[in-house]
Design a protein around this motif. Structure first.
Motif, short mmCIF file in Angstrom:
data_model
loop_
_atom_site.label_atom_id
_atom_site.label_comp_id
_atom_site.label_asym_id
_atom_site.label_seq_id
_atom_site.Cartn_x
_atom_site.Cartn_y
_atom_site.Cartn_z
N GLN A 50 -0.35 7.12 -3.45
CA GLN A 50 0.18 8.49 -3.54
C GLN A 50 -0.17 9.34 -2.31
OE1 GLN A 50 -0.89 10.18 -7.36
NE2 GLN A 50 0.21 8.59 -8.48
N ASN A 51 -0.96 8.76 -1.40
CA ASN A 51 -1.25 9.44 -0.14
C ASN A 51 -0.23 9.09 0.94
OD1 ASN A 51 -3.80 10.80 -0.90
ND2 ASN A 51 -4.50 8.70 -1.21
N ILE A 52 0.69 8.17 0.61
CA ILE A 52 1.79 7.85 1.53
C ILE A 52 2.89 8.89 1.34
CG2 ILE A 52 3.53 6.13 2.18
CD1 ILE A 52 1.69 3.96 0.99
N LYS A 53 3.44 9.37 2.45
CA LYS A 53 4.52 10.36 2.39
C LYS A 53 5.67 9.83 1.55
CE LYS A 53 6.91 13.53 5.53
NZ LYS A 53 8.25 13.57 4.97
N VAL A 77 -7.61 4.14 9.39
CA VAL A 77 -7.38 3.76 7.98
C VAL A 77 -5.88 3.65 7.79
CG1 VAL A 77 -7.73 4.36 5.56
CG2 VAL A 77 -9.44 5.03 7.24
N SER A 78 -5.42 2.52 7.28
CA SER A 78 -3.97 2.35 7.08
C SER A 78 -3.70 1.68 5.74
CB SER A 78 -3.35 1.53 8.23
OG SER A 78 -3.96 0.26 8.29
N LEU A 79 -2.54 1.98 5.20
CA LEU A 79 -2.13 1.39 3.93
C LEU A 79 -0.63 1.20 3.91
CD1 LEU A 79 -2.79 0.59 0.93
CD2 LEU A 79 -2.30 2.96 0.33
N LYS A 80 -0.21 -0.01 3.54
CA LYS A 80 1.21 -0.33 3.38
C LYS A 80 1.44 -0.63 1.91
CE LYS A 80 4.81 -2.87 5.79
NZ LYS A 80 5.15 -3.88 6.80
N ARG A 81 2.53 -0.13 1.37
CA ARG A 81 2.84 -0.37 -0.06
C ARG A 81 2.80 -1.87 -0.36
NH1 ARG A 81 4.46 4.41 -2.34
NH2 ARG A 81 5.46 5.91 -0.93
N GLY A 82 2.16 -2.23 -1.47
CA GLY A 82 2.10 -3.63 -1.88
C GLY A 82 1.03 -4.44 -1.17
N GLN A 83 0.29 -3.78 -0.25
CA GLN A 83 -0.77 -4.49 0.48
C GLN A 83 -2.10 -3.77 0.31
OE1 GLN A 83 0.27 -5.35 4.56
NE2 GLN A 83 2.31 -6.10 4.02
N LYS A 84 -3.17 -4.43 0.75
CA LYS A 84 -4.50 -3.82 0.66
C LYS A 84 -4.70 -2.83 1.80
CE LYS A 84 -7.31 -7.23 -1.80
NZ LYS A 84 -8.46 -8.15 -1.70
N LYS A 85 -5.47 -1.80 1.51
CA LYS A 85 -5.84 -0.83 2.55
C LYS A 85 -6.69 -1.53 3.60
CE LYS A 85 -6.99 3.28 1.08
NZ LYS A 85 -7.83 4.22 0.35
#
Length: 359
Positions: A59-62, A85-93
Motif C-alpha cells: 500500500q506504499n506503492i503509488k 529500499v525497494s518493493l515490486k508487487r508480488g516480490q519481496k522487499k
C-alpha cells in the motif's frame, strides 16, 4: 547521522521527487494531502525498512504502479552511505546498503538511528499493550542486536507453541513432553528479554521524567510502570501453572508477550485523566527520551522527525520544545506542518540553518 539527499519513485503520492537537505533543519510545508507526512515516512523507511504509518507494504506503492524505490544518501562517521529500499508487487522487499542487499532486514536495524514524533503516537496511550511493547522493543533493538534476535526467536517459538495447543484441541489429544520443548525455549529467550526490558526502563524512566519536566515547566508529576508476569515468577513455572488455561484458550496466556507499560500523571492513568495537551507533552517527552537513550547507547546522533508536532499545543509548550531542540545535542531535524508561516516563525527562533520545502 546526516541525510544529505532523498529520492522517491512511485512512493505513496510521489511519482518522482528529489530532495537535497540542510544538515540542520528541514521543513515540509503545504496543505493536507500533499505528501508532507509521506516524505517523513520515506525517511523512516530508510531506517526501519518499513512504513511507520502503514504496515501493508504494497500500500506504499503509488496507485496503478508496480513498484516503489526510496533512495537515501547519508553521512555517518564522515563516510558516505547509500541506502535503498525497494518493493515490486508480488516480490519481496529489498534493502541495500552501498549496493549490497541485506540477507536479513534485522541486520539493518540501528544502522540509521531515527526517532519520529507524530500524531499517530497517540496509539501508545489509547491502544492495547502490543503498541507499547513495540515501542520498548524498537528503542532497545536499535542498539542491542542480541535483544532483537531473542525477540525474533521468542516470537517464532510462541507461534509454534500456539499452533501445538490448537492441534491438541482439534485432535482431542495432549502431550506434555512436546509442550515442554517449547516451554524451555520460551523460558530461555523470555527471561533474557524481561531482564533487558527491566534494565532498560530503569535507565529510561528518569530520562523521560526529566524531559517531561522541561516541556511542562515542572507542572505535573508523571511516571511509567513496567507490568510483567515475570515479576511474579520465572516463566517456566508460570507456563506450568497456566497449562489448563492455555489448553482451553488454545494459545499461550502468560509470558513477556503480555508485558505492558502503565502511563501515569499525578499517579492516575493519563489515558483517562490527562488533557490533550498533557497527553501530547507525555508522548513528546517519551520520544525525546528515546532520542537521548539511542544517542547515549550508539554514540550516533539520531535523525529527529517531527510530524505535525505544533498542532494541539499551546504556545508556551511549543516554545519549550523549540528551546529543547535549539541545542547541539540534537542533529538533523525534519519537520512537517500545514502552516508555512507558523513553521518559518518557529524555526527562526532556533539559531540553526534551515530549508523549507513547499509541497
Amino acid at each position: 547521522m546526516i541525510l544529505n539527499a532523498l529520492s522517491l519513485v512511485n512512493y505513496k503520492n510521489f511519482e518522482s521527487q528529489d530532495f537535497e537537505f540542510d544538515t540542520k533543519i528541514n521543513c515540509f510545508v503545504g496543505a493536507n494531502g500533499v505528501g508532507k507526512t509521506n516524505a517523513l515516512d520515506a525517511i523512516y523507511h530508510l531506517s526501519f525498512g518499513k512504513s511507520y504509518f502503514n504496515p501493508v507494504a504494497t500500500q506504499n506503492i503509488k496507485h496503478n504502479e508496480e513498484f516503489f524505490v526510496v533512495d537515501g544518501i547519508f553521512t555517518k562517521h564522515e563516510k558516505t552511505e547509500k541506502i535503498v529500499v525497494s518493493l515490486k508487487r508480488g516480490q519481496k522487499k529489498v534493502i541495500k546498503r552501498n549496493s549490497k542487499a541485506y540477507d536479513k532486514f534485522s541486520d539493518h536495524i540501528g544502522f540509521v538511528p531515527l526517532v519520529i514524533i507524530s500524531p499517530a503516537d497517540r496509539d501508545l496511550i489509547i491502544e492495547g499493550s502490543e503498541v507499547r511493547r513495540k515501542f520498548v522493543d524498537s528503542v532497545i533493538s536499535q542498539s542491542d542486536k542480541a535483544y532483537l534476535n531473542n525477540l525474533i526467536n521468542y516470537n517464532k517459538v510462541l507461534t509454534q507453541r500456539n499452533a501445538l495447543l490448537k492441534y491438541f484441541a482439534l485432535n482431542n489429544t495432549f502431550n506434555q513432553a512436546q509442550l515442554e520443548v517449547y516451554n524451555d525455549q520460551l523460558q530461555n529467550y523470555g527471561s533474557s528479554i524481561f531482564k533487558t526490558r527491566d534494565k532498560f526502563l530503569q535507565t529510561f524512566i528518569p530520562i523521560f521524567k526529566e524531559r517531561y519536566e522541561a516541556i511542562s515547566n515542572n507542572k505535573e508529576e508523571v511516571n511509567i510502570q513496567y507490568k510483567s508476569d515475570l515479576f511474579q515468577d520465572d516463566l517456566s513455572t508460570l507456563l506450568v501453572h497456566s497449562v489448563n488455561k492455555d489448553k482451553a484458550l488454545q494459545y499461550t496466556s502468560v509470558g513477556i508477550h503480555k508485558d505492558d507499560l502503565s502511563f501515569e500523571i499525578e499517579s492516575y492513568p493519563i489515558k483517562k485523566f490527562g488533557s490533550q495537551g498533557q497527553q501530547k507533552s507525555f508522548l513528546i517527552a517519551l520520544k525525546l527520551a528515546q532520542f537521548d537513550f539511542i544517542k547515549q547507547q550508539s554514540g550516533v546522533t539520531p535523525l529527529l522527525l517531527l510530524d505535525d508536532i505544533f498542532d494541539k499545543l499551546d504556545e508556551s509548550r511549543v516554545a519549550q520544545i523549540i528551546h529543547l531542540v535549539d541545542d547541539e545535542h540534537f542533529g538533523q531535524l525534519f519537520i512537517s506542518d500545514t502552516h508555512a508561516e507558523r513553521t518559518e516563525n518557529v524555526v527562526k527562533q532556533i539559531h540553526q540553518s534551515y530549508k523549507i520545502f513547499k509541497l
